[in-house]
Design a protein around this motif. Structure first.
Motif, PDB file in Angstrom:
ATOM      1  N   PRO B 158       0.849  -1.487   0.105  1.00  0.00           N
ATOM      2  CA  PRO B 158      -0.005   0.095   0.216  1.00  0.00           C
ATOM      3  C   PRO B 158       0.845   1.371   0.084  1.00  0.00           C
ATOM      4  CG  PRO B 158      -0.173  -0.785   2.125  1.00  0.00           C
ATOM      5  CD  PRO B 158       0.921  -1.814   1.401  1.00  0.00           C
ATOM      6  N   PHE B 159       1.359   1.548  -1.090  1.00  0.00           N
ATOM      7  CA  PHE B 159       2.310   2.687  -1.012  1.00  0.00           C
ATOM      8  C   PHE B 159       1.737   3.847  -1.003  1.00  0.00           C
ATOM      9  CE2 PHE B 159       4.128  -0.203  -4.536  1.00  0.00           C
ATOM     10  CZ  PHE B 159       5.566  -0.165  -4.097  1.00  0.00           C
ATOM     11  N   LEU B 160       0.538   4.178  -1.149  1.00  0.00           N
ATOM     12  CA  LEU B 160      -0.097   5.613  -1.033  1.00  0.00           C
ATOM     13  C   LEU B 160      -0.820   5.584   0.320  1.00  0.00           C
ATOM     14  CD1 LEU B 160      -1.843   5.405  -4.731  1.00  0.00           C
ATOM     15  CD2 LEU B 160       0.129   6.909  -3.990  1.00  0.00           C
ATOM     16  N   THR B 161      -1.062   4.583   0.981  1.00  0.00           N
ATOM     17  CA  THR B 161      -1.887   4.688   2.070  1.00  0.00           C
ATOM     18  C   THR B 161      -1.119   4.085   3.280  1.00  0.00           C
ATOM     19  OG1 THR B 161      -2.644   2.409   1.583  1.00  0.00           O
ATOM     20  CG2 THR B 161      -4.303   4.283   1.257  1.00  0.00           C
ATOM     21  N   GLU B 162       0.207   3.903   3.311  1.00  0.00           N
ATOM     22  CA  GLU B 162       0.947   3.832   4.412  1.00  0.00           C
ATOM     23  C   GLU B 162       2.084   4.730   4.666  1.00  0.00           C
ATOM     24  OE1 GLU B 162       2.502  -0.221   6.438  1.00  0.00           O
ATOM     25  OE2 GLU B 162       0.480  -0.411   5.640  1.00  0.00           O
ATOM     26  N   GLY B 163       2.180   5.347   5.655  1.00  0.00           N
ATOM     27  CA  GLY B 163       3.336   6.288   5.926  1.00  0.00           C
ATOM     28  C   GLY B 163       4.519   5.912   5.613  1.00  0.00           C
ATOM     29  N   LYS B 164       4.962   4.943   6.032  1.00  0.00           N
ATOM     30  CA  LYS B 164       6.535   4.188   6.088  1.00  0.00           C
ATOM     31  C   LYS B 164       6.850   4.428   4.688  1.00  0.00           C
ATOM     32  CE  LYS B 164       5.473  -0.611   6.401  1.00  0.00           C
ATOM     33  NZ  LYS B 164       5.643  -1.688   7.346  1.00  0.00           N
ATOM     34  N   TYR B 165       5.979   4.313   3.804  1.00  0.00           N
ATOM     35  CA  TYR B 165       6.463   4.468   2.145  1.00  0.00           C
ATOM     36  C   TYR B 165       6.656   5.766   1.892  1.00  0.00           C
ATOM     37  CZ  TYR B 165       5.390  -0.504   2.383  1.00  0.00           C
ATOM     38  OH  TYR B 165       5.385  -1.642   2.746  1.00  0.00           O
ATOM     39  N   TYR B 166       6.209   6.650   2.355  1.00  0.00           N
ATOM     40  CA  TYR B 166       6.124   8.072   1.778  1.00  0.00           C
ATOM     41  C   TYR B 166       7.018   8.696   1.189  1.00  0.00           C
ATOM     42  CZ  TYR B 166       3.817  12.357   0.578  1.00  0.00           C
ATOM     43  OH  TYR B 166       3.635  13.323  -0.139  1.00  0.00           O
ATOM     44  N   TRP B 167       8.228   8.668   2.257  1.00  0.00           N
ATOM     45  CA  TRP B 167       9.346   9.529   1.963  1.00  0.00           C
ATOM     46  C   TRP B 167      10.133   8.871   0.918  1.00  0.00           C
ATOM     47  CZ3 TRP B 167      11.470   9.360   7.615  1.00  0.00           C
ATOM     48  CH2 TRP B 167      10.869  10.306   8.381  1.00  0.00           C
ATOM     49  N   VAL B 168      10.174   7.561   0.629  1.00  0.00           N
ATOM     50  CA  VAL B 168      10.856   6.845  -0.547  1.00  0.00           C
ATOM     51  C   VAL B 168      10.099   7.298  -1.718  1.00  0.00           C
ATOM     52  CG1 VAL B 168      11.708   4.650  -1.477  1.00  0.00           C
ATOM     53  CG2 VAL B 168      11.877   5.168   1.114  1.00  0.00           C
ATOM     54  N   MET B 169       8.599   7.032  -1.627  1.00  0.00           N
ATOM     55  CA  MET B 169       8.071   7.251  -2.874  1.00  0.00           C
ATOM     56  C   MET B 169       7.920   8.896  -3.281  1.00  0.00           C
ATOM     57  SD  MET B 169       3.718   7.407  -3.336  1.00  0.00           S
ATOM     58  CE  MET B 169       3.644   8.912  -2.161  1.00  0.00           C
TER      59      MET B 169
END
Lengths: 299, 306
Positions: B158-169
């Motif tokens: 869930p790239f868009l809905t989980e915060g921990k992926y946000y910075w890298v995305m």
């Protein structure tokens, strides 16, 4: 530049060359793929598209998404506003900056330095978002078309670009016209403008693309929705789609019955929004670097 | 003295048309650029719309203190710095590596096609980019689909809905949009390389790696330094439009940066003074940082922007 003949080609070098080409092709695919993907989704039937798995071409081809988009009165309206804004904004920015560039290029003009400094300061200091927003409110520019183009007529950066170009036109030409009694505006219209077409084209492209793409100011100033642009419609769809994901909105349900989904409609709008950029892209790509290098020799 | 004044009057008279043309431009720049600068004063007052700023209650540095003491401050700082540092390292190095790779290409045609293609994302708005990214990265999107098919993952990320992926995305998306465009400046610097340097090196047995190391890199080094200084000065600029488009309520604790906070408080919630104070503090620190890094570069590396 690549490898000149007098540098020895080694085995490792050959391997590198092959890997390099492969990696760069891969990079190119990554850059272009989202455009292709969204195009494929826009041509797919909505109910089928939300299952995913659409890569390069639509699985169930349909033009309904585009029919819906092109018949939607809101979208039609906002397209008109977008075009109006882009045309007015580009024309005023090109003429305004060219005029300003001409004024600060007149060698003997006493106010030349003053005007330059007046604008250069704005390059480094600014009021920021909130004071600007309050100013527009106070000036009564909220919910007008004017708020899109008036605050962006002049810019210090374009001024430098214009003056660095106009300075290359022999000053004697203007001087001769002045001796013959031509007014400054006439010199500007009959000499400066025709002689600096490449520069005008360059600014027109940057300003035009900027106006077409601009959405945050619309978000701020288009309160009643009268002056909504295409970009803001797409922005609201993005926000709503993530907000209404598991809500049963009645209009959305009705659209779902007709095989339409927010996803595919959004894809169609995205294509409509990006199409003008892609269409003019081949024509303006020769100005990309000229703009960059013109900016580099600014002083 | 009077001769000088006479001269001035004559000059002014001769140039009155130019001055006349200047009048609307001066009015414009005062209204749209200098009045907002004056408006920054409201950061020190309890500003009420409809009143003159200086008629409002003076609060001094109260709002700055409040902001620094507020519980969200550390989170904002963490997000801002995290995304900036990712941008200043990976995001900064990528265009340089890409430019060197492009420079090593032999086919002129491929080079042109590649470069023209790579600029394309730069010319689309963040809304359009966001729309495409949502389609690519959603649970049913192409990226998850491909990852599942090649067996790297079992269930969609869930790239868009989980915060921990946000910075890298965020970093990757910025790179997607900007690599080609940022590389222009390096590539054009490389095209100015003096061939005789390489010829001379070749006589001494320089290899291709040597050319990159001793000719290409030193050529673009000043550009790299200048851009890095500007990057460090902008360390508190960790995106704005991007977050309004890509971020959502679920990931807010990862994307909320100083700029979005200032926008939310200042405009959406109507706390004009607080929003302005936050924005002003950010700009002042930014200016100090630029000066500091410029000073450092002048002392240590002999290159500077001013």
């Amino acid at each position: 530049m690549s490898r000149p003949f007098y540098i020895k080609q080694t085995k490792a070098g050959r391997v590198f060359d092959v890997c390099n080409v492969i990696l760069l092709i891969l990079f190119m695919i990554i850059v272009v793929y989202p455009f292709i993907n969204v195009f494929a989704i826009s041509l797919n039937e909505g109910a089928d598209a939300i299952k995913g798995g659409i890569y390069l071409w639509p699985r169930k081809f349909t033009l309904n998404n585009y029919k819906y988009v092109l018949n939607n009165s809101d979208i039609y309206r906002s397209t008109v506003v977008s075009v109006l804004r882009t045309v007015i904004g580009t024309v005023t920015a090109v003429l305004g900056n060219a005029l300003l560039g001409y004024i600060v290029s007149c060698q003997n003009f006493a106010g030349r330095k003053f005007m330059r400094i007046l604008f250069l300061i704005t390059m480094y200091f600014g009021g920021g978002l909130i004071p600007t927003y309050l100013l527009m409110t106070k000036l009564g520019l909220v919910d007008t078309l004017t708020v899109y183009w008036l605050p962006s007529i002049f810019s210090a950066y374009y001024m430098l670009l214009c003056s660095s170009y106009i300075q290359n036109i022999p000053e004697a030409l203007f001087e001769a016209a002045r001796v013959d009694g031509a007014s400054e505006l006439r010199i500007f219209g009959q000499f400066v403008l025709p002689l600096s077409k490449p520069m005008l084209a360059c600014i027109a492209i940057y300003a035009g693309v900027g106006h077409w793409n601009s959405w945050f100011d619309v978000n701020l100033y288009s309160k009643s929705g009268t002056w909504d642009t295409l970009q803001i419609i797409l922005y609201r769809m993005l926000n709503q789609a993530s907000a209404l994901k598991d809500m049963t909105d009645s209009t959305m349900l009705a659209e779902a019955m007709r095989g339409l989904q927010p996803l595919t409609i959004r894809a169609a709008i995205t294509i409509v929004v990006v199409l003008p950029i892609i269409v003019i892209y081949p024509f303006f790509q020769k100005y990309f670097t000229s703009g960059m290098t013109m900016g580099a020799v600014k002083q | 003295m009077s001769k000088k004044i006479k001269h001035w009057i004559r000059m002014f008279n001769k140039q009155r048309q130019l001055w006349l043309l200047c009048i609307p431009i001066i009015i414009w720049v005062v209204v749209f650029a200098y009045v907002p600068m004056y408006g920054l004063l409201m950061a020190f007052y309890d500003y009420m719309p409809g009143m003159a700023i200086t008629d409002c209650a003076f609060v001094g540095l109260q709002y700055f203190k409040d902001f620094v003491m507020s519980p969200t401050f550390l989170q904002l700082l963490r997000n801002t710095l995290a995304m900036s540092i990712l941008g200043l390292t990976i995001g900064f190095a990528a265009p340089i590596v890409y430019a060197i790779c492009v420079n090593e290409l032999r086919s002129k045609k491929f080079k042109t096609v590649l470069q023209t293609t790579s600029y394309l994302p730069h010319f689309i708005s963040w809304v359009v980019a966001g729309s495409m990214i949502f389609m690519m990265l959603s649970n049913e999107g192409a990226v998850n689909d491909i990852l599942i098919r090649i067996g790297l993952i079992d269930s969609p990320i869930p790239f868009l809905t989980e915060g921990k992926y946000y910075w890298v995305m965020y970093t990757l998306v910025n790179m997607w949009k900007g690599i080609g465009w940022s590389a222009i400046i390096y590539i054009s610097a490389m095209s100015g390389i003096d061939e005789t340097l390489i010829e001379a090196g070749a006589v001494d047995g320089m290899t291709r790696v040597g050319v990159v190391k001793h000719v290409v890199l030193p050529t673009i080094l000043p550009t790299i330094v200048v851009l890095w200084i500007m990057g460090v000065g902008g360390i508190l600029n960790a995106g704005f439009e991007q977050h309004l488009v890509l971020g959502n309520a679920a990931t807010q604790s990862y994307w909320d940066v100083i700029d979005t906070y200032s926008y939310r408080y200042g405009i959406q919630l109507g706390y004009y003074s607080i929003g302005t104070a936050v924005g002003l503090m950010k700009s002042v620190i930014g200016v100090i940082l630029v000066w500091a890094s410029n000073w450092f570069c002048r002392k240590k590396l002999d290159t500077s922007i001013f």
